[in-house]
Motif scaffolding. Structure first.
Motif, PDB file in Angstrom:
ATOM      1  N   LEU A 273       0.809  -1.110   0.074  1.00 57.66           N
ATOM      2  CA  LEU A 273       0.000  -0.182   0.078  1.00 57.66           C
ATOM      3  C   LEU A 273       0.774   1.059   0.125  1.00 57.66           C
ATOM      4  CD1 LEU A 273      -2.603  -0.939   2.613  1.00 57.66           C
ATOM      5  CD2 LEU A 273      -2.505  -1.767   0.370  1.00 57.66           C
TER       6      LEU A 273
ATOM      7  N   HIS B 207       1.180   5.577  -0.052  1.00 64.50           N
ATOM      8  CA  HIS B 207       0.333   6.642   0.412  1.00 64.50           C
ATOM      9  C   HIS B 207       0.792   7.814  -0.589  1.00 64.50           C
ATOM     10  CE1 HIS B 207       4.130   8.799   1.512  1.00 64.50           C
ATOM     11  NE2 HIS B 207       4.826   7.581   2.167  1.00 64.50           N
TER      12      HIS B 207
ATOM     13  N   LYS C 104       2.207   6.183   5.792  1.00 68.38           N
ATOM     14  CA  LYS C 104       1.539   4.736   5.826  1.00 68.38           C
ATOM     15  C   LYS C 104       0.499   4.500   6.717  1.00 68.38           C
ATOM     16  CE  LYS C 104       4.758   2.510   9.062  1.00 68.38           C
ATOM     17  NZ  LYS C 104       6.055   1.392   8.969  1.00 68.38           N
TER      18      LYS C 104
ATOM     19  N   SER D 242       3.162  -1.922   3.891  1.00 72.69           N
ATOM     20  CA  SER D 242       3.079  -0.469   3.617  1.00 72.69           C
ATOM     21  C   SER D 242       4.500   0.002   4.339  1.00 72.69           C
ATOM     22  CB  SER D 242       1.926   0.105   4.084  1.00 72.69           C
ATOM     23  OG  SER D 242       1.949   0.181   5.488  1.00 72.69           O
TER      24      SER D 242
END
Length: 227
Positions: free
Chosen positions: A6, A8, A14, A32
């Protein structure tokens, strides 16, 4: 279980993606990390750039022994992920972007840079200024703001991804946009979607640009069902 990373957005970290990470834990091995200069991670010795952030994705994958992963990128994170898919397609299995701004020129960059004026933020949205200070400590959020302004100005002068580049990105991609996003237009999003040879497009209802206002359950379901 498939890995998913993931990513940002600009001025994010994160930690903002933790609700999504939690929603995806039953379906993925979720990862992340913070891009340099964000979330307290030290600033790099060079200017922010999309190639730099793409390289940091590769570094994270090497450090965690991930050969290939799905990637979700929010806003700037999605742009960095698509850049990675263009240059290192073997590293990404599937790619999902949300609220990623694709069209950059001098006028667009100037408009976005104007919104990142430190004095205006401190005077008109002090709560956001306090949030940035807390989110990126011990870094100085004002320095982060300046470096982000430089990044956007650079994109305005030369996009990291040109329109024709998208035709070479064959990674299965899901391009998502909130229907109330005032930063990213439907036109620029669908233009990229149509250029990508192996893409799907989706709209999140009642969704503005800010990730904190995204329906995380719906987003997690769309990511999980994307094949």
């Amino acid at each position: 279980m498939q890995h998913i990373i993931l990513l940002h957005g600009a001025l994010g970290s994160k930690d903002q993606l933790q609700p999504l990470a939690k929603a995806l834990t039953d379906s993925f091995q979720v990862h992340s990390f913070n891009f340099s200069g964000h979330g307290g991670r030290p600033f790099p010795d060079i200017a922010f750039s999309i190639p730099l952030f793409a390289e940091e994705i590769l570094e994270y994958m090497k450090e965690t022994n991930i050969e290939q992963a799905d990637i979700f990128g929010y806003s700037m994170g999605g742009y960095a992920a698509l850049y990675l898919a263009k240059h290192y397609p073997h590293k990404i299995n599937r790619l999902v972007t949300l609220a990623t701004k694709f069209h950059w020129d001098d006028k667009t960059a100037a408009r976005e840079v104007k919104m990142l004026d430190a004095k205006t933020i401190q005077e008109k949205v002090p709560a956001f200024a306090a949030q940035l200070q807390q989110r990126h400590a011990p870094n100085d959020w004002l320095v982060l703001l300046d470096k982000t302004r430089e990044l956007l100005t650079g994109l305005g002068q030369k996009n990291a991804l040109q329109p024709d580049d998208y035709t070479y990105i064959t990674t299965p991609s899901l391009i998502l946009l909130g229907d109330r996003d005032k930063m990213v237009t439907l036109e620029e999003t669908t233009a990229v979607y149509k250029q990508l040879p192996n893409a799907q497009f989706g709209v999140l209802p009642g969704t503005p640009h800010a990730f904190e206002q995204v329906n995380v359950s719906l987003l997690a379901e769309m990511i999980t069902r994307f094949k």
